[in-house]
Design a protein around this motif. Sequence first.
Motif, PDB file in Angstrom:
ATOM      1  N   VAL A   5      93.802  26.658  32.374  1.00 47.72           N
ATOM      2  CA  VAL A   5      92.755  26.589  33.397  1.00 47.72           C
ATOM      3  C   VAL A   5      92.974  25.326  34.230  1.00 47.72           C
ATOM      4  O   VAL A   5      93.074  24.221  33.681  1.00 47.72           O
ATOM      5  CB  VAL A   5      91.343  26.558  32.759  1.00 47.72           C
ATOM      6  CG1 VAL A   5      90.262  26.504  33.852  1.00 47.72           C
ATOM      7  CG2 VAL A   5      91.121  27.779  31.865  1.00 47.72           C
ATOM      8  N   ILE A   6      93.083  25.521  35.539  1.00 45.00           N
ATOM      9  CA  ILE A   6      93.344  24.408  36.460  1.00 45.00           C
ATOM     10  C   ILE A   6      92.108  24.145  37.313  1.00 45.00           C
ATOM     11  O   ILE A   6      91.559  25.067  37.921  1.00 45.00           O
ATOM     12  CB  ILE A   6      94.539  24.732  37.394  1.00 45.00           C
ATOM     13  CG1 ILE A   6      95.796  25.076  36.586  1.00 45.00           C
ATOM     14  CG2 ILE A   6      94.819  23.572  38.351  1.00 45.00           C
ATOM     15  CD1 ILE A   6      96.974  25.560  37.428  1.00 45.00           C
ATOM     16  N   ALA A   7      91.689  22.886  37.377  1.00 36.64           N
ATOM     17  CA  ALA A   7      90.625  22.499  38.321  1.00 36.64           C
ATOM     18  C   ALA A   7      91.310  22.077  39.618  1.00 36.64           C
ATOM     19  O   ALA A   7      92.225  21.246  39.601  1.00 36.64           O
ATOM     20  CB  ALA A   7      89.804  21.353  37.762  1.00 36.64           C
ATOM     21  N   LYS A   8      90.879  22.693  40.725  1.00 35.72           N
ATOM     22  CA  LYS A   8      91.419  22.326  42.042  1.00 35.72           C
ATOM     23  C   LYS A   8      90.295  21.612  42.784  1.00 35.72           C
ATOM     24  O   LYS A   8      89.370  22.241  43.284  1.00 35.72           O
ATOM     25  CB  LYS A   8      91.859  23.596  42.778  1.00 35.72           C
ATOM     26  CG  LYS A   8      92.407  23.367  44.155  1.00 35.72           C
ATOM     27  CD  LYS A   8      92.906  24.692  44.712  1.00 35.72           C
ATOM     28  CE  LYS A   8      92.324  24.949  46.065  1.00 35.72           C
ATOM     29  NZ  LYS A   8      92.649  26.296  46.545  1.00 35.72           N
TER      30      LYS A   8
ATOM     31  N   GLY B 226      86.841  16.967  46.809  1.00 34.24           N
ATOM     32  CA  GLY B 226      85.519  16.428  47.061  1.00 34.24           C
ATOM     33  C   GLY B 226      84.959  15.697  45.856  1.00 34.24           C
ATOM     34  O   GLY B 226      85.703  15.295  44.955  1.00 34.24           O
ATOM     35  N   LEU B 227      83.654  15.582  45.814  1.00 38.13           N
ATOM     36  CA  LEU B 227      82.984  14.798  44.790  1.00 38.13           C
ATOM     37  C   LEU B 227      82.667  15.638  43.546  1.00 38.13           C
ATOM     38  O   LEU B 227      82.173  16.748  43.656  1.00 38.13           O
ATOM     39  CB  LEU B 227      81.682  14.240  45.392  1.00 38.13           C
ATOM     40  CG  LEU B 227      80.821  13.307  44.547  1.00 38.13           C
ATOM     41  CD1 LEU B 227      81.567  12.010  44.233  1.00 38.13           C
ATOM     42  CD2 LEU B 227      79.516  13.006  45.271  1.00 38.13           C
ATOM     43  N   ALA B 228      82.970  15.082  42.372  1.00 36.99           N
ATOM     44  CA  ALA B 228      82.614  15.745  41.099  1.00 36.99           C
ATOM     45  C   ALA B 228      81.790  14.757  40.288  1.00 36.99           C
ATOM     46  O   ALA B 228      82.294  13.712  39.880  1.00 36.99           O
ATOM     47  CB  ALA B 228      83.874  16.143  40.347  1.00 36.99           C
ATOM     48  N   THR B 229      80.508  15.081  40.089  1.00 35.66           N
ATOM     49  CA  THR B 229      79.650  14.129  39.377  1.00 35.66           C
ATOM     50  C   THR B 229      78.989  14.765  38.152  1.00 35.66           C
ATOM     51  O   THR B 229      78.742  15.961  38.111  1.00 35.66           O
ATOM     52  CB  THR B 229      78.533  13.578  40.294  1.00 35.66           C
ATOM     53  OG1 THR B 229      77.716  14.666  40.738  1.00 35.66           O
ATOM     54  CG2 THR B 229      79.108  12.864  41.491  1.00 35.66           C
ATOM     55  N   ALA B 230      78.682  13.906  37.174  1.00 32.43           N
ATOM     56  CA  ALA B 230      77.975  14.296  35.954  1.00 32.43           C
ATOM     57  C   ALA B 230      78.639  15.511  35.295  1.00 32.43           C
ATOM     58  O   ALA B 230      79.821  15.459  34.985  1.00 32.43           O
ATOM     59  CB  ALA B 230      76.496  14.528  36.260  1.00 32.43           C
ATOM     60  N   ALA B 231      77.907  16.624  35.129  1.00 35.58           N
ATOM     61  CA  ALA B 231      78.508  17.803  34.490  1.00 35.58           C
ATOM     62  C   ALA B 231      79.650  18.383  35.336  1.00 35.58           C
ATOM     63  O   ALA B 231      80.504  19.091  34.814  1.00 35.58           O
ATOM     64  CB  ALA B 231      77.444  18.861  34.229  1.00 35.58           C
ATOM     65  N   GLY B 232      79.679  18.051  36.624  1.00 36.14           N
ATOM     66  CA  GLY B 232      80.807  18.453  37.489  1.00 36.14           C
ATOM     67  C   GLY B 232      82.059  17.678  37.128  1.00 36.14           C
ATOM     68  O   GLY B 232      83.174  18.208  37.129  1.00 36.14           O
ATOM     69  N   CYS B 233      81.867  16.419  36.765  1.00 39.91           N
ATOM     70  CA  CYS B 233      82.972  15.571  36.297  1.00 39.91           C
ATOM     71  C   CYS B 233      83.414  16.043  34.913  1.00 39.91           C
ATOM     72  O   CYS B 233      84.606  16.071  34.594  1.00 39.91           O
ATOM     73  CB  CYS B 233      82.484  14.124  36.251  1.00 39.91           C
ATOM     74  SG  CYS B 233      83.765  12.912  35.945  1.00 39.91           S
ATOM     75  N   GLN B 234      82.446  16.463  34.112  1.00 42.40           N
ATOM     76  CA  GLN B 234      82.709  17.034  32.786  1.00 42.40           C
ATOM     77  C   GLN B 234      83.570  18.294  32.911  1.00 42.40           C
ATOM     78  O   GLN B 234      84.489  18.517  32.111  1.00 42.40           O
ATOM     79  CB  GLN B 234      81.362  17.371  32.136  1.00 42.40           C
ATOM     80  CG  GLN B 234      81.433  17.986  30.747  1.00 42.40           C
ATOM     81  CD  GLN B 234      80.050  18.396  30.249  1.00 42.40           C
ATOM     82  OE1 GLN B 234      79.055  18.327  30.990  1.00 42.40           O
ATOM     83  NE2 GLN B 234      79.954  18.833  29.018  1.00 42.40           N
ATOM     84  N   LEU B 235      83.289  19.103  33.910  1.00 41.46           N
ATOM     85  CA  LEU B 235      84.046  20.336  34.141  1.00 41.46           C
ATOM     86  C   LEU B 235      85.517  20.023  34.431  1.00 41.46           C
ATOM     87  O   LEU B 235      86.421  20.648  33.875  1.00 41.46           O
ATOM     88  CB  LEU B 235      83.419  21.126  35.298  1.00 41.46           C
ATOM     89  CG  LEU B 235      84.069  22.442  35.710  1.00 41.46           C
ATOM     90  CD1 LEU B 235      84.108  23.436  34.551  1.00 41.46           C
ATOM     91  CD2 LEU B 235      83.330  23.068  36.902  1.00 41.46           C
ATOM     92  N   VAL B 236      85.747  19.028  35.272  1.00 39.04           N
ATOM     93  CA  VAL B 236      87.123  18.613  35.599  1.00 39.04           C
ATOM     94  C   VAL B 236      87.824  18.105  34.335  1.00 39.04           C
ATOM     95  O   VAL B 236      88.962  18.481  34.043  1.00 39.04           O
ATOM     96  CB  VAL B 236      87.138  17.517  36.698  1.00 39.04           C
ATOM     97  CG1 VAL B 236      88.563  17.039  36.967  1.00 39.04           C
ATOM     98  CG2 VAL B 236      86.504  18.042  37.983  1.00 39.04           C
ATOM     99  N   ALA B 237      87.120  17.264  33.567  1.00 40.52           N
ATOM    100  CA  ALA B 237      87.695  16.692  32.342  1.00 40.52           C
ATOM    101  C   ALA B 237      87.993  17.765  31.296  1.00 40.52           C
ATOM    102  O   ALA B 237      88.894  17.606  30.476  1.00 40.52           O
ATOM    103  CB  ALA B 237      86.749  15.645  31.762  1.00 40.52           C
ATOM    104  N   SER B 238      87.241  18.868  31.342  1.00 41.82           N
ATOM    105  CA  SER B 238      87.407  19.937  30.346  1.00 41.82           C
ATOM    106  C   SER B 238      88.555  20.892  30.665  1.00 41.82           C
ATOM    107  O   SER B 238      89.018  21.618  29.781  1.00 41.82           O
ATOM    108  CB  SER B 238      86.111  20.743  30.225  1.00 41.82           C
ATOM    109  OG  SER B 238      85.050  19.906  29.830  1.00 41.82           O
ATOM    110  N   CYS B 239      88.993  20.923  31.923  1.00 40.63           N
ATOM    111  CA  CYS B 239      90.097  21.826  32.302  1.00 40.63           C
ATOM    112  C   CYS B 239      91.417  21.316  31.734  1.00 40.63           C
ATOM    113  O   CYS B 239      91.579  20.131  31.442  1.00 40.63           O
ATOM    114  CB  CYS B 239      90.175  21.956  33.821  1.00 40.63           C
ATOM    115  SG  CYS B 239      88.825  22.959  34.505  1.00 40.63           S
TER     116      CYS B 239
END
Length: 244
Positions: free
Chosen positions: A86-89, A92-105
């Motif tokens: 799974v690749i996060a593309k 823009g800005l990734a904050t809180a659980a959005g940052c968590q989503l990037v870290a989880s990919c």
Amino acid sequence: RNIVLNNPRKRNALSLSMLQSLREDLLHDVKSKDLRVIVISAEGPVFCSGHDLKELSSEDDVKHHSQVFEICAEVMTLIQKLPVPVIAKVNGLATAAGCQLVASCDIAVASEKSQFATPGVNIGLFCSTPAVALGRSLPRKVALEMLFTGEPLSAQEALMHGLVSKVVPEDKLEEETMKISHKICESSKSVLALGKATFYRQMTQDLDTAYKMTTQVMVDNLTLRDGQEGIEAFIQKRKPVWSH
């Protein structure tokens, strides 16, 4: 498969319904031989702003709050349990659980303008669940500085500390993500699935246990049809034909 977070008006917040949709999209036809890689991207200037705070106010009860955090944890762990990369593309800005989503990919490709933050502390809600993914992706002191201050990391800082795997100019983001995706698609799905599952398993083990377990996996890998095909193709100096 492309999964696009598409609620830019709400800064692609991970509302309960957004999390349910994301879970559904991640699981859709996951056993299909044709599904080889999943790319998560987003519309608008914010990749993902994290939880929808309107759902976390006192108007909703504790049961609702629990449901939001539980499905979020389920989606984040699901990403690593899927048999395909799974690749996060990120553009823009990734904050809180959005940052968590990037870290989880498994892999994250970001444009130069992207930023990453866990600013929950500023509104009195410490980013404890994002910290799980963050603390496993970043050096402890970097993760804690982000968590304690809420200050964002630039794309280059995120790259330097290992939160993302590549940073490219915005106009090259699509091309770079496709390049990685196409390279993944050249490999055997069954071999990659085995490798991905094993990688996450051994990361939580001590060195001796990890080597013992992966030694057995290498032996198992050789019994796979594609394991045999790959080695035969190499010896015969031809391209392997995968059965997946």
